[in-house]
Design a protein around this motif. Structure first.
Motif, mmCIF file in Angstrom:
data_model
loop_
_atom_site.group_PDB
_atom_site.id
_atom_site.type_symbol
_atom_site.label_atom_id
_atom_site.label_comp_id
_atom_site.label_asym_id
_atom_site.label_seq_id
_atom_site.Cartn_x
_atom_site.Cartn_y
_atom_site.Cartn_z
ATOM 1 N N ALA A 63 27.669 -33.164 -49.179
ATOM 2 C CA ALA A 63 26.392 -33.383 -48.500
ATOM 3 C C ALA A 63 26.623 -33.900 -47.082
ATOM 4 C CB ALA A 63 25.538 -34.371 -49.294
ATOM 5 N N LEU A 64 27.616 -34.773 -46.926
ATOM 6 C CA LEU A 64 27.940 -35.318 -45.605
ATOM 7 C C LEU A 64 28.345 -34.209 -44.648
ATOM 8 C CD1 LEU A 64 28.287 -38.063 -44.116
ATOM 9 C CD2 LEU A 64 30.709 -37.960 -44.763
ATOM 10 N N GLU A 97 25.190 -31.741 -43.903
ATOM 11 C CA GLU A 97 23.946 -32.324 -43.412
ATOM 12 C C GLU A 97 23.589 -31.871 -41.999
ATOM 13 O OE1 GLU A 97 20.581 -33.850 -43.713
ATOM 14 O OE2 GLU A 97 21.897 -34.477 -45.359
ATOM 15 N N SER A 114 16.140 -24.749 -49.599
ATOM 16 C CA SER A 114 16.413 -25.987 -50.333
ATOM 17 C C SER A 114 15.850 -25.929 -51.736
ATOM 18 C CB SER A 114 15.828 -27.177 -49.566
ATOM 19 O OG SER A 114 15.944 -28.365 -50.320
ATOM 20 N N TRP A 170 19.833 -30.548 -50.882
ATOM 21 C CA TRP A 170 19.048 -31.590 -50.222
ATOM 22 C C TRP A 170 19.252 -31.588 -48.713
ATOM 23 C CZ3 TRP A 170 15.026 -34.320 -51.707
ATOM 24 C CH2 TRP A 170 14.785 -34.473 -53.083
ATOM 25 N N THR A 171 20.416 -31.146 -48.250
ATOM 26 C CA THR A 171 20.666 -31.176 -46.810
ATOM 27 C C THR A 171 19.760 -30.207 -46.053
ATOM 28 O OG1 THR A 171 22.414 -29.471 -46.846
ATOM 29 C CG2 THR A 171 23.081 -31.755 -47.265
ATOM 30 N N SER A 176 16.344 -32.471 -45.888
ATOM 31 C CA SER A 176 16.314 -33.749 -45.172
ATOM 32 C C SER A 176 16.242 -33.502 -43.672
ATOM 33 C CB SER A 176 17.555 -34.585 -45.519
ATOM 34 O OG SER A 176 18.731 -33.958 -45.069
ATOM 35 N N SER A 219 18.975 -35.452 -39.525
ATOM 36 C CA SER A 219 20.186 -35.171 -40.304
ATOM 37 C C SER A 219 21.287 -36.177 -39.980
ATOM 38 C CB SER A 219 20.678 -33.745 -40.025
ATOM 39 O OG SER A 219 19.794 -32.798 -40.585
ATOM 40 N N SER A 272 20.589 -39.100 -42.070
ATOM 41 C CA SER A 272 21.011 -38.885 -43.455
ATOM 42 C C SER A 272 22.522 -39.026 -43.595
ATOM 43 C CB SER A 272 20.570 -37.492 -43.925
ATOM 44 O OG SER A 272 19.161 -37.393 -43.954
ATOM 45 N N GLN A 273 23.259 -38.568 -42.595
ATOM 46 C CA GLN A 273 24.713 -38.733 -42.635
ATOM 47 C C GLN A 273 25.101 -40.209 -42.655
ATOM 48 O OE1 GLN A 273 26.523 -36.334 -39.413
ATOM 49 N NE2 GLN A 273 27.541 -35.262 -41.078
ATOM 50 N N TYR A 313 24.675 -41.551 -46.133
ATOM 51 C CA TYR A 313 25.812 -41.198 -46.999
ATOM 52 C C TYR A 313 27.038 -42.054 -46.693
ATOM 53 C CZ TYR A 313 23.327 -36.950 -48.482
ATOM 54 O OH TYR A 313 22.424 -36.073 -49.005
#
Length: 395
Positions: A49-50, A53, A72, A103-104, A107, A341, A344-345, A348
């Protein structure tokens, strides 16, 4: 569009949270995964995910926010269905990685889409707060409905049904969401995508306000994630009843936190959308300090449960919605999804770095000391968010 967006947020929360409740039991009871395998799934999922993203955010800013959400939903539904069809560790690892990647694509795209389509800067913060409240009530509903469905039928059947419904939700996005205020890039998409990424990075580097909220998010997510991992163990150590099934107690505690969170966001909607965001974030972090110290030194499970509800019902929802509003107000249309994004990173990274550090303290020392470590992270966040930004703090 506003009503459609909030309904979609609620429905997605119902399916996502209810599915995860059933899946978390399925992975242990039906698939028989070991603790090491469960931890490995979380680590690998977070790593993928990281990596995905920011590229997903850039795609949303150059091609389409609406169709990013469709992708998504379809990927998420596929991953959820597949989870109920397999019990081997390699297959389940693959399904959870796909779920994390799905999810990426949402988000940042969701916030960017509603912000630009609504096109009312004076109203968007209240809409985002209402959406966050809908997410909490939807999550509580999902825990109850899908938990009961799994109890009445089978866990794997419930998982597949939830996944099919999540995939079908893509049709809702196609039919009800508009994208009139977004102009996709028609030519030179790769070079434009790279420029979009660089503009987003430059914006964050040059904005003290964004750097502050990114640092706070790193600390808060690390503390919250670590506390979440330690909640069940601490409550059981405090003497939480094992009859009826502890799952019932944990489900009830989760629902209580979500309901309290929805109430808190409703009461605080106007304030956190105004000029007090930094102060409110710092106050929420101080509430996190109180909850962690109360949890660390609780003398009975009722006190521990109160501490958990304070964390999940006050600290977590407030910090998340304030950070979303804060970032959203300081970015521009062309890089909005990319900037979210980046946020979000940071979430994580906080979960991986701070969360693993606190977990190591729990293993090497003891659980209460690890929870005190979470309190220290929240305290550092409160200090950080009281720093001046030299920017307009109104969000």
């Amino acid at each position: 569009m506003e009503v459609a967006f909030i309904r979609w947020t609620w429905l997605r929360a119902v399916l996502h949270n209810g599915w995860w409740l059933v899946t978390s039991v399925y992975l242990v009871v039906d698939a028989g995964l070991s603790p090491a395998e469960l931890v490995l799934i979380g680590a690998v999922q977070g790593a993928f995910a990281l990596v995905f993203e920011v590229p997903a955010g850039v795609i949303a800013d150059t091609i389409s926010r609406k169709w990013s959400l469709v992708v998504s939903q379809l990927l998420m539904g596929t991953a959820m269905i597949a989870t109920g069809l397999f019990e081997s560790f390699p297959a389940l690892l693959a399904t959870q990685v796909l779920w994390g990647i799905s999810w990426t694509f949402a988000s940042g795209s969701d916030v960017a889409l509603i912000t630009d389509e609504l096109d009312r800067p004076d109203e968007i913060n209240l809409v985002l707060t209402r959406a966050a409240r809908a997410q909490l009530t939807g999550a509580a509903t999902g825990l109850i409905l899908l938990g009961l469905l799994a109890w009445a039928t089978r866990r794997d059947v419930t998982i597949v049904i939830a996944g099919a419904a999540m995939g079908a939700l893509a049709l809702y996005v196609v039919l009800r969401f508009t994208e009139h205020n977004f102009v996709p890039v028609r030519t030179a998409r790769w070079s434009t995508s790279w420029r979009t990424f660089r503009r987003g990075l430059t914006l964050v580097r040059r904005s003290r306000a964004l750097l502050l909220i990114f640092g706070a998010t790193f600390l808060v997510n690390g503390a919250s994630d670590a506390a979440g991992r330690l909640t069940q163990k601490q409550l059981l150590d405090l003497g939480l009843p094992t009859a009826p099934d502890p799952m019932i107690w944990f489900t009830g505690l989760g629902v209580a936190g979500l309901v309290v969170g929805a109430i808190v966001l409703r009461l605080a909607a106007r304030r956190i959308s105004g000029a007090h965001a930094g102060t409110d974030y710092a106050l929420a972090a101080l509430a996190g300090v109180l909850s962690m110290l109360l949890f660390a030194f609780a003398w009975e499970p009722v006190v521990g449960a109160i501490a958990v509800v304070l964390l999940t019902g006050v600290v977590t929802p407030l910090t998340r919605v304030i950070s979303t509003i804060w970032v959203n107000a300081r970015t521009t249309t062309d890089i909005r999804a990319t900037t979210h994004s980046f946020l979000s990173q940071v979430e994580y990274l906080g979960e991986i770095v701070c969360g693993l550090a606190i977990s190591a303290v729990a293993r090497l020392a003891n659980l209460p000391l690890a929870l005190v470590g979470c309190a220290v992270l929240f305290a550092a966040t409160a200090v950080l968010m009281r720093q001046p930004t030299n920017e307009d703090a109104a969000v």
